[in-house]
Design a protein around this motif. Structure first.
Motif: not given
Length: 298
Positions: A83-90, A92-103
């Motif tokens: 769900a978080a990935l659907r809201l993160i701005e493209p 915002d690479t730091v957040t994207l990286n952390e969320v993909y790694s967590g998933r």
């Protein structure tokens, strides 16, 4: 639960979305209810608009995922991070990286390894630098190891270590460098003691910490191939990092494995025992778990 589901089914879909979104927004204002708010946002995440609210919901979802991970609810972790990935701005690479790694880690923990592989390929595609994907790479090395793809795990791990600045020699040269690697172990035992180690500042450099995580991940695969030379070289490299850069809880496990190298390749039981007692004393003095238990097991 059945009464609740019956009530929800009776609501008009648009009314239900509006009601649930309003509930989530109200709950989000109460810090101690952030996890409840995150779960209310889950089914209506596409209705969240506005940059400020999207960022707030991403924070809520990630915080709830961290809490779920603590109790091993990896299915919920995965749902929250999707769900978080659907809201993160493209951008915002730091957040994207952390969320993909967590998933990726959550899917690995669930045993959904094919899906985890797909997420890892996405991480590699989006984040070209080794440091950006070091955490996910360590998990991927373990994933390959659990599937008995030991050689692939070692190759992936050693290539990532090189990219992080660890000069892992090619396979046909590792045996020639073992004497030099063993020197680090004997120097550490001869020149310092536990008191010295406790007085030294711990490693804080992110690259060195990432390398130590990777060492810990790749060593089981090297052991299981079996490749005793690579296993020894990598564990002794952990001792070198400890000696030259400082101690770290992340090095306790891989450096402790160097004791096996002293025994298996040198027949030096005394050095192996002394090294493990030193590492264990340091870990216990710091209160580091589960790293101290790993060393105690060794």
């Amino acid at each position: 639960d059945r009464i609740r589901e019956a009530v929800l089914r009776g609501l008009d879909p648009h009314r239900r979305v509006a009601l649930q979104l309003a509930m989530a927004r109200q709950l989000a204002q109460v810090p101690e209810l952030s996890a409840v708010a995150a779960e209310q946002y889950l089914p209506v995440v596409d209705a969240v608009d506005g940059i400020a609210e999207r960022r707030q919901v991403v924070r809520l979802l990630r915080r709830a995922a961290d809490q779920a991970a603590l109790v091993g609810d990896h299915a919920l972790v995965n749902a929250l991070l999707v769900a978080a990935l659907r809201l993160i701005e493209p951008g915002d690479t730091v957040t994207l990286n952390e969320v993909y790694s967590g998933r990726h880690a959550a899917l690995f923990s669930l045993g959904r390894l094919d899906e985890a592989d797909e997420v890892y390929r996405t991480i590699v595609r989006l984040f070209p630098f080794a440091m950006q994907r070091a955490e996910a790479t360590a998990v991927q090395v373990m994933s390959l190891t659990y599937r008995k793809r030991f050689a692939e795990a070692v190759v992936l791990g050693t290539e990532a270590l090189r990219a992080l600045g660890v000069a892992v020699p090619e396979a046909d040269r590792r045996a020639d460098e073992l004497d030099h690697q063993f020197d680090h172990l004997y120097r550490w035992l001869g020149q310092t003691d536990t008191v010295d180690d406790l007085a030294r500042p711990e490693i804080t450099d992110p690259t060195l910490l990432a390398a130590s995580h990777l060492l810990n991940a790749v060593l089981p695969a090297a052991y299981l191939i079996p490749d005793p030379v690579t296993h020894a070289w990598l564990s002794l490299e952990a001792v070198r990092l400890w000696l030259e850069h400082g101690p770290s809880r992340t090095l306790l496990g891989p450096a402790g494995i160097a004791a096996f190298a002293a025994i298996a390749l040198r027949g030096d039981y005394a050095t192996g025992y002394r090294a493990l007692r030193r590492f264990l004393a340091w870990g216990e003095a710091r209160g580091y778990e589960p790293e101290s238990s790993q060393t105690r097991f060794l």
